[in-house]
Design a protein around this motif. Structure first.
Motif, short mmCIF file in Angstrom:
data_model
loop_
_atom_site.label_atom_id
_atom_site.label_comp_id
_atom_site.label_asym_id
_atom_site.label_seq_id
_atom_site.Cartn_x
_atom_site.Cartn_y
_atom_site.Cartn_z
N ILE A 237 0.84 -1.20 0.00
CA ILE A 237 0.00 0.00 0.00
C ILE A 237 0.87 1.25 0.00
O ILE A 237 0.66 2.19 -0.77
CB ILE A 237 -0.95 -0.01 1.21
N ALA A 238 1.91 1.25 0.86
CA ALA A 238 2.78 2.41 0.97
C ALA A 238 3.52 2.70 -0.34
O ALA A 238 3.61 3.85 -0.78
CB ALA A 238 3.78 2.20 2.10
N VAL A 239 4.03 1.64 -0.96
CA VAL A 239 4.81 1.84 -2.17
C VAL A 239 3.93 2.30 -3.34
O VAL A 239 4.34 3.11 -4.17
CB VAL A 239 5.62 0.57 -2.51
N LEU A 240 2.68 1.82 -3.39
CA LEU A 240 1.78 2.26 -4.45
C LEU A 240 1.31 3.70 -4.24
O LEU A 240 1.13 4.46 -5.20
CB LEU A 240 0.57 1.32 -4.54
N ILE A 241 1.13 4.09 -3.00
CA ILE A 241 0.72 5.46 -2.70
C ILE A 241 1.77 6.46 -3.18
O ILE A 241 1.45 7.62 -3.51
CB ILE A 241 0.45 5.62 -1.19
N MET A 242 3.03 6.03 -3.25
CA MET A 242 4.10 6.93 -3.68
C MET A 242 3.91 7.45 -5.10
O MET A 242 4.49 8.46 -5.48
CB MET A 242 5.45 6.21 -3.58
N MET A 243 3.07 6.76 -5.88
CA MET A 243 2.81 7.26 -7.24
C MET A 243 2.20 8.65 -7.24
O MET A 243 2.49 9.48 -8.11
CB MET A 243 1.83 6.32 -7.97
N PHE A 244 1.33 8.91 -6.28
CA PHE A 244 0.53 10.14 -6.33
C PHE A 244 1.34 11.40 -6.04
O PHE A 244 1.21 12.38 -6.79
CB PHE A 244 -0.67 9.99 -5.40
N PRO A 245 2.21 11.45 -5.02
CA PRO A 245 3.05 12.64 -4.89
C PRO A 245 4.02 12.80 -6.06
O PRO A 245 4.32 13.94 -6.46
CB PRO A 245 3.81 12.41 -3.57
N VAL A 246 4.49 11.68 -6.63
CA VAL A 246 5.37 11.78 -7.80
C VAL A 246 4.61 12.40 -8.97
O VAL A 246 5.13 13.30 -9.67
CB VAL A 246 5.91 10.38 -8.19
N LEU A 247 3.36 11.97 -9.19
CA LEU A 247 2.55 12.55 -10.26
C LEU A 247 2.32 14.04 -10.03
O LEU A 247 2.40 14.86 -10.97
CB LEU A 247 1.21 11.82 -10.35
N SER A 248 2.01 14.42 -8.81
CA SER A 248 1.77 15.83 -8.50
C SER A 248 3.00 16.68 -8.79
O SER A 248 2.90 17.76 -9.38
CB SER A 248 1.35 15.99 -7.03
N LEU A 249 4.17 16.19 -8.37
CA LEU A 249 5.40 16.94 -8.61
C LEU A 249 5.69 17.08 -10.10
O LEU A 249 6.08 18.15 -10.58
CB LEU A 249 6.56 16.24 -7.91
N LEU A 250 5.50 16.00 -10.85
CA LEU A 250 5.77 16.03 -12.29
C LEU A 250 4.82 16.96 -13.02
O LEU A 250 5.22 17.68 -13.94
CB LEU A 250 5.69 14.62 -12.87
N LEU A 251 3.54 16.93 -12.63
CA LEU A 251 2.55 17.78 -13.31
C LEU A 251 2.76 19.26 -13.02
O LEU A 251 2.21 20.11 -13.73
CB LEU A 251 1.14 17.35 -12.91
N PHE A 356 0.15 12.59 -25.83
CA PHE A 356 -0.01 11.18 -25.50
C PHE A 356 1.32 10.59 -25.03
O PHE A 356 1.37 9.86 -24.04
CB PHE A 356 -0.53 10.39 -26.70
N PHE A 357 2.39 10.91 -25.74
CA PHE A 357 3.69 10.36 -25.35
C PHE A 357 4.18 10.98 -24.04
O PHE A 357 4.89 10.33 -23.27
CB PHE A 357 4.71 10.57 -26.47
N LYS A 358 3.78 12.22 -23.78
CA LYS A 358 4.10 12.80 -22.48
C LYS A 358 3.34 12.07 -21.36
O LYS A 358 3.88 11.83 -20.27
CB LYS A 358 3.75 14.29 -22.46
N ALA A 359 2.07 11.72 -21.63
CA ALA A 359 1.29 10.96 -20.65
C ALA A 359 1.93 9.60 -20.42
O ALA A 359 1.99 9.10 -19.28
CB ALA A 359 -0.15 10.80 -21.13
N GLY A 363 3.51 8.32 -16.89
CA GLY A 363 3.14 7.05 -16.27
C GLY A 363 4.33 6.16 -16.00
O GLY A 363 4.43 5.52 -14.95
N LEU A 364 5.27 6.12 -16.95
CA LEU A 364 6.47 5.29 -16.77
C LEU A 364 7.31 5.78 -15.59
O LEU A 364 7.85 4.98 -14.83
CB LEU A 364 7.29 5.28 -18.05
N ILE A 365 7.40 7.10 -15.42
CA ILE A 365 8.18 7.63 -14.31
C ILE A 365 7.48 7.34 -12.98
O ILE A 365 8.11 6.90 -12.01
CB ILE A 365 8.40 9.16 -14.47
N ALA A 366 6.16 7.56 -12.94
CA ALA A 366 5.41 7.35 -11.69
C ALA A 366 5.42 5.89 -11.26
O ALA A 366 5.74 5.56 -10.11
CB ALA A 366 3.98 7.85 -11.85
N VAL A 367 5.06 4.99 -12.20
CA VAL A 367 5.06 3.57 -11.87
C VAL A 367 6.49 3.06 -11.73
O VAL A 367 6.77 2.17 -10.91
CB VAL A 367 4.29 2.76 -12.93
#
Length: 526
Positions: A237-251, A356-359, A363-367
């Motif tokens: 759960i903890a490691v998957l939650i890490m996707m969301f702050p990474v996405l926020s920072l990247l966006l 699309f390629f940016k998306a 995704g590749l960076i977040a996951v």
């Protein structure tokens, strides 16, 4: 062949310990055997769990025994293992692999020297002579060919009663076979996928080996594996939650800012009917689920030179049927609802190739962050993530190739689902929290209803709704679905709120689902 050793400190070359080979079932990895391996090893037994060939990180080798005999040879050759005091246990299809492991002839009838005990969990019968045998079949399981459909009738199943000479069999009682070996049949409050998690079947296995193989060299009471299960769940759960702050920072960076659009208004002035958009699709999807999962494996298995993961094929086929149903329902709504803004729909569906390629990169960076953390946890702390049969194991070279094969399929299906969830379900006056709950409900209700139906029938009548391999495949696939959708539904709503489009969520969900699908499952051997 990939293997994992559980070695007690008392096992030494001067004082070798009894050895037990643990073989997982179906498409499951060696980590599924961890609970029983922990409990046996803390009592003084050396336990080796393996990934059979084509499963997990083991190589793709087409042999009838999927490497079981080579694994047994390896276990018995260790200096700290007593080669004259050997046992084996298998879960589900692993019972057949265990039979190969403990025999030496092509017909699997001659038990190898030194093997004293074999245990079958959740399948199998007493099919070996000259060795102590135990079988556990849960009261929530099916009997896998013992002549009975209901697990409640295993005490009178002929393959058991004929060999023991008793009907009904007294469960939990040892039956002397007159040749120095014995038989014991267990049952308890467990089902097929839970037999390796619950306390009762695991302690029954411990009891069996203590009596049939050798007394436990180390006295131990209770269980300790539960701490690992809880800790692993928290870790995942903890490691998957890490996707969301990474996405926020990247966006927030200028590079990814172009994929952000203003949050769109609902496409229609009419509130979508609850019955039409939630209940009806769930019921239809539930009805096609049983047929699609099993037959999808059979159908897509014909393309095994490309689509080489059997259980995933059933899942992909069901996803395809679900996507077709989604498109049909959307088409009906677009025809029925005269207030829909067609231009708004087209705008929502489109994106530019650069975006699309940016998306995809996002995704590749977040996951990828989750993947790197998983890899680090394994390398530095020995963590092997597992919740039920959902795997986020690190991929080997073979599975990276399969990732690229299945990713376009999942991307297509999640494109349909996320489009529907963000435009077809975003109804007038709905809150963000309500939208999140609706997305999760529409995604998980089919799987949940099917499991309620299957286990409800078993609870009320003692008979399974689906039998044998179909039940096993449906169980594992639908449990994967329910567990995985906790995170994929959050990704959908999070990315939609952040970017105003469904494309990013679809890409990330496809990456996650493909990773979990190809990380461990059995690869069809050519």
């Amino acid at each position: 062949m990939s293997a994992k050793l559980y070695v007690p400190q008392t096992a030494t070359e001067d004082s070798p310990a009894p050895g037990i080979l643990a073989l997982p079932g179906g498409n499951a990895s060696l980590e599924n055997m961890s609970s029983v391996a922990i409990e046996l090893s803390r009592r003084g037994y050396v336990v080796m769990a393996v990934d059979p060939y084509t499963i997990g990180r083991s190589e793709i080798v087409n042999t009838p025994d999927v490497g079981s005999r080579a694994a047994m040879d390896y276990l018995m050759s260790m200096k700290f293992v007593d080669p004259h005091c050997i046992g084996a246990m298998g879960h589900s299809a692993g019972t057949g692999r265990a039979k190969w492991a403990v025999t030496t002839d092509p017909d699997c009838t001659v038990v190898r020297e030194g093997v004293k005990a074999v245990f079958y969990l959740a399948a199998g019968n007493f099919n070996l002579e000259g060795v102590n045998m135990g079988v556990f079949i849960g009261s929530w399981d099916n009997t896998y060919g013992q002549g009975k459909i209901s697990a409640r009738d295993i005490a009178t199943a002929e393959p058991f009663t004929e060999q023991m000479g008793a009907s009904p069999i007294e469960l939990g009682t040892w039956y002397d076979m007159g040749d120095g070996t014995s038989r014991i049949l267990y049952t308890g409050n467990s089902g097929h996928p839970t037999a390796l998690l619950l306390k009762e079947p695991i302690l029954d296995m411990v009891d069996f080996f203590e009596q049939a193989l050798a007394p436990a060299p180390i006295p131990a009471e209770g269980i300790s594996y539960a701490a690992k299960e809880i800790g692993t769940a928290i870790g995942i759960i903890a490691v998957l939650i890490m996707m969301f702050p990474v996405l926020s920072l990247l966006l927030d960076t200028s590079f990814f800012s172009s994929i952000i659009r203003p949050m769109p208004a609902p496409v229609s002035g009419v509130n979508a009917p609850f019955l039409f958009y939630l209940i009806m699709p769930a019921i239809i999807n539930t009805l096609i689920c049983q047929w699609a999962i099993y037959n999808g494996q059979m159908f897509l298995g014909n393309f095994k030179s490309v689509l080489r993961i059997n259980n995933t094929n059933g899942f992909v086929f069901w996803f395809g049927c679900s996507a077709l149903l989604t498109v049909t329902i959307l088409a009906i709504r677009f025809k029925w609802d005269g207030t829909i803004n067609k231009e708004r729909i087209l705008t929502h569906a489109k994106t530019s190739w650069p975006n699309f390629f940016k998306a995809l990169l996002l995704g590749l960076i977040a996951v990828g962050t989750v993947y790197v953390m998983t890899y680090a946890a394994e390398v530095f702390w020995g963590l092997s993530p597992r919740i039920w049969k959902v795997q986020i194991n690190v991929l080997n070279n073979t599975r990276w190739g399969l990732f690229l094969t299945y990713f376009p399929l999942y991307l297509l299906f999640f494109g349909v689902f996320n489009f529907s969830q963000t435009i077809g379900l975003k109804i007038k006056g709905q809150s963000e929290a309500g939208f999140t709950r609706l997305v999760w409900l529409t995604s998980t209700i089919p799987a949940a209803l099917f499991l309620i139906y299957a286990y409800g029938k078993l609870w009320m009548t003692g008979y399974t709704a689906i039998t044998n391999v179909q039940m096993s495949r449906a169980n594992s696939t639908l449990l994967n679905c329910i567990l995985t959708y906790f995170i994929t539904c959050k990704v959908t709503t999070f990315c939609y709120k952040k970017t105003g489009s469904y494309h990013t969520g679809a890409v990330i969900n496809a990456i996650i689902m493909t990773w979990t699908a190809v990380a461990t499952d059995l690869i069809t051997a050519l």
